[in-house]
Design an enzyme around this catalytic site. Structure first.
Site, short mmCIF file in Angstrom:
data_model
loop_
_atom_site.label_atom_id
_atom_site.label_comp_id
_atom_site.label_asym_id
_atom_site.label_seq_id
_atom_site.Cartn_x
_atom_site.Cartn_y
_atom_site.Cartn_z
N GLU A 30 0.80 -1.23 0.00
CA GLU A 30 0.00 0.00 0.00
C GLU A 30 0.84 1.28 0.00
O GLU A 30 0.67 2.13 0.88
CB GLU A 30 -0.99 -0.01 1.18
N GLU B 106 -5.37 -8.63 0.44
CA GLU B 106 -6.12 -8.25 1.64
C GLU B 106 -7.58 -8.04 1.27
O GLU B 106 -7.89 -7.55 0.17
CB GLU B 106 -5.59 -6.95 2.28
C1 BG6 Z 1 -4.57 -2.27 5.05
C2 BG6 Z 1 -3.19 -2.46 5.63
O1 BG6 Z 1 -4.67 -0.98 4.57
O2 BG6 Z 1 -5.65 -2.33 5.89
C3 BG6 Z 1 -3.16 -3.28 6.91
O3 BG6 Z 1 -2.33 -3.02 4.67
C4 BG6 Z 1 -4.32 -2.85 7.80
O4 BG6 Z 1 -1.91 -3.09 7.51
C5 BG6 Z 1 -5.61 -3.12 7.06
O5 BG6 Z 1 -4.32 -3.44 9.06
C6 BG6 Z 1 -6.87 -2.80 7.85
O6 BG6 Z 1 -6.83 -1.48 8.29
P1 BG6 Z 1 -7.06 -1.11 9.81
O7 BG6 Z 1 -6.79 0.35 9.90
O8 BG6 Z 1 -8.47 -1.47 10.12
O9 BG6 Z 1 -6.07 -1.93 10.58
#
Ligand code: BG6
Length: 471
Positions: free
Chosen positions: A165, A370
């Site tokens: 990201e 993700e």
């Molecule tokens: C992504 C990141 O943007 O979202 C992760 O790569 C992150 O590191 C995930 O944990 C979820 O976001 P958040 O802010 O809910 O932890």
């Protein structure tokens, strides 16, 4: 498109799950590890910090045994640069290499394909003190670090990811934590950093192909689709503006080795265009990804900018992330989608759309690195965690993935966030994502016991049936 017949998932589909080093490992200062920027940034006081996280560093064998029980075909994790090169460059910390060697061997022993992210937000702090990504020397440092990993693990790792990201780090730097003093870098500085990361990424992709026979490498960008709020043509332009600036401008450089025309004009017009060294254009062209990884959570709905202060708004439940930009776009609401308890839009169909667009644009295989739902999971008195909302969220996304495959997308795998509970970027343990619950509070570490959530059994069945048994 409604098809008359539907194909299933390919038989070698990588059903996986993801984590990142600083969010799962803990042991933040053990065995020679130096602090990363994340260790030194300011995080919300009420939230868990990253010092112990899920204690995966000490419990990785137990965790991998659970991943194997879950039936994971792949596990995406990141390496902490600060464990490998505590000074950012130079001397290799053998204890750090040994940790990842053991982790990789344990995964392979269980038949789980390791997918390695080189860098997931946690730049060595020592490099940050020397200017971080604003300093061109960080390009060489990243290449040096990648070479150490390619040399050590190149024979065992088939799938590499460069930078997680990059677009979040550039567009929403406060999401990862606030610098002491509270001043975030200016946009001009951020776009110069972005350029250095682009060059670093291109060089590392080229290096991977030299050092790792059969190794595949790609960028991992947070990618989505933007809907226009109305059929007003200016809403359509605004949605295109922001989709380009937020997503495609990053992937275009990674894949095509040149800046996106609209994004470059935006940078020039606003005095944000980075200084490019004479060799950069050639270096950008040298790095060719083998696949594109996307982190997909939700879509956004966009309206034309009104060109005044009212264009700016905080993302729901997230004061660190400001949306809207005068002259570019403003954030709007979508009445046709649900939201998570943290205000993130739930849009499975948007995943299909995003996969189609990514495929059409780059003609490369895609890996979802993700996707998931953050929620305040509760451990019930009977010892269960009933995360039906997570099952429903993933069920719908898997359904859309199958449709995307039928649309012609070459989808390599699905690695939802997260394999196990991790510390959220700035909402600590209140917001959980894993299939496996980690028994700890924000500050109280309790016993850090691992407990399977209901989604664990569901995902296990889904994987065993290669995506067929979704109910
Ligand atoms: C992504 C990141 O943007 O979202 C992760 O790569 C992150 O590191 C995930 O944990 C979820 O976001 P958040 O802010 O809910 O932890």
């Amino acid at each position: 498109m409604i098809f008359q017949t539907l194909e299933g998932f390919p038989k070698d589909f990588l059903w996986g799950a993801s984590t990142s080093a600083y969010q799962v490992e803990g042991a933040w200062n053990e065995d020679g590890k130096s602090p990363s920027v994340v260790d030194m940034l300011i995080h919300p006081e009420e939230a868990a910090d990253f010092t112990v996280a899920s204690d995966h560093y000490h419990r990785f064998r137990e965790d991998i045994a659970l991943f194997a029980e879950l039936g994971l075909k792949a596990y995406r994790f990141s390496v902490a640069w600060t464990r490998i090169l505590p000074d950012g460059t130079g001397e290799i910390n053998q204890a750090g290499l040994a940790f990842y060697q053991q982790l990789i061997d344990e995964l392979l022993h269980h038949g789980i394909e390791p997918i390695v992210t080189l860098y997931h937000f946690d730049l060595p702090y020592i490099l940050e003190q020397q200017g971080g990504w604003s300093n061109r020397a960080t390009i060489d440092a990243f290449v040096e670090y990648a070479a150490v990993l390619f040399t050590a693990f190149g024979s065992k790792i088939k799938y590499w990811l460069t930078i997680n990201e990059q677009n979040t780090m550039i567009l929403h730097p406060g999401a990862i934590g606030m610098p002491k003093g509270g001043e975030l870098p200016s946009k001009q500085v951020l776009y110069q950093q972005n350029h250095h990361m682009m060059v670093a990424q291109a060089r590392v992709m080229a290096l991977c192909h030299q050092l790792c026979a059969g190794g595949k490498i790609g960028p991992a960008i947070n990618t989505t689709s933007m809907y226009q709020e109305t059929c007003h043509p200016l809403d359509a332009i605004a949605a295109h503006n922001w989709e380009t600036l937020r997503c495609w401008s990053f992937l275009d450089v990674a894949v095509h080795g040149r800046y996106n025309a609209l994004a470059w004009r935006y940078l020039e017009d606003r005095g944000l265009a980075p200084v490019m060294a004479p060799e950069d254009a050639a270096l950008l062209l040298e790095g060719k990804p083998d696949y594109v990884a996307i982190n997909y959570y939700s879509t956004a709905t966009i309206a034309a900018s009104r060109g005044d202060g009212s264009d700016l708004s905080a993302r729901a439940g997230d004061q660190q992330i400001m949306l809207g930009e005068p002259g570019v776009y403003r954030a709007a609401e979508n009445p046709f989608v649900d939201k998570t308890q943290y205000g993130w839009v739930i849009d499975p169909v948007g995943l299909r759309l995003t996969l189609r667009k990514t495929c059409e644009r780059y003609h490369l295989p895609i890996l979802i690195t993700e996707n998931g739902i953050g929620a305040a999971d509760t451990l019930l008195p009977d010892g269960t965690i009933n995360d039906g909302y997570r099952i429903e969220f993933m069920r719908q996304h898997v359904e859309q993935m199958q449709l995307a495959i039928n649309d012609g997308v070459e989808l390599l795998g699905y690695c939802p966030w997260a394999a196990i509970d991790v510390v959220s970027t700035h909402q600590g343990y209140a917001k959980r994502y894993g299939f496996i619950y980690v028994n700890r509070g924000e500050k109280d570490l309790m016993d850090l016991r691992r407990i399977k959530k209901n989604s664990f059994a569901w995902y296990k069945r889904l994987i065993a049936s290669n995506g067929e048994l979704r109910g």
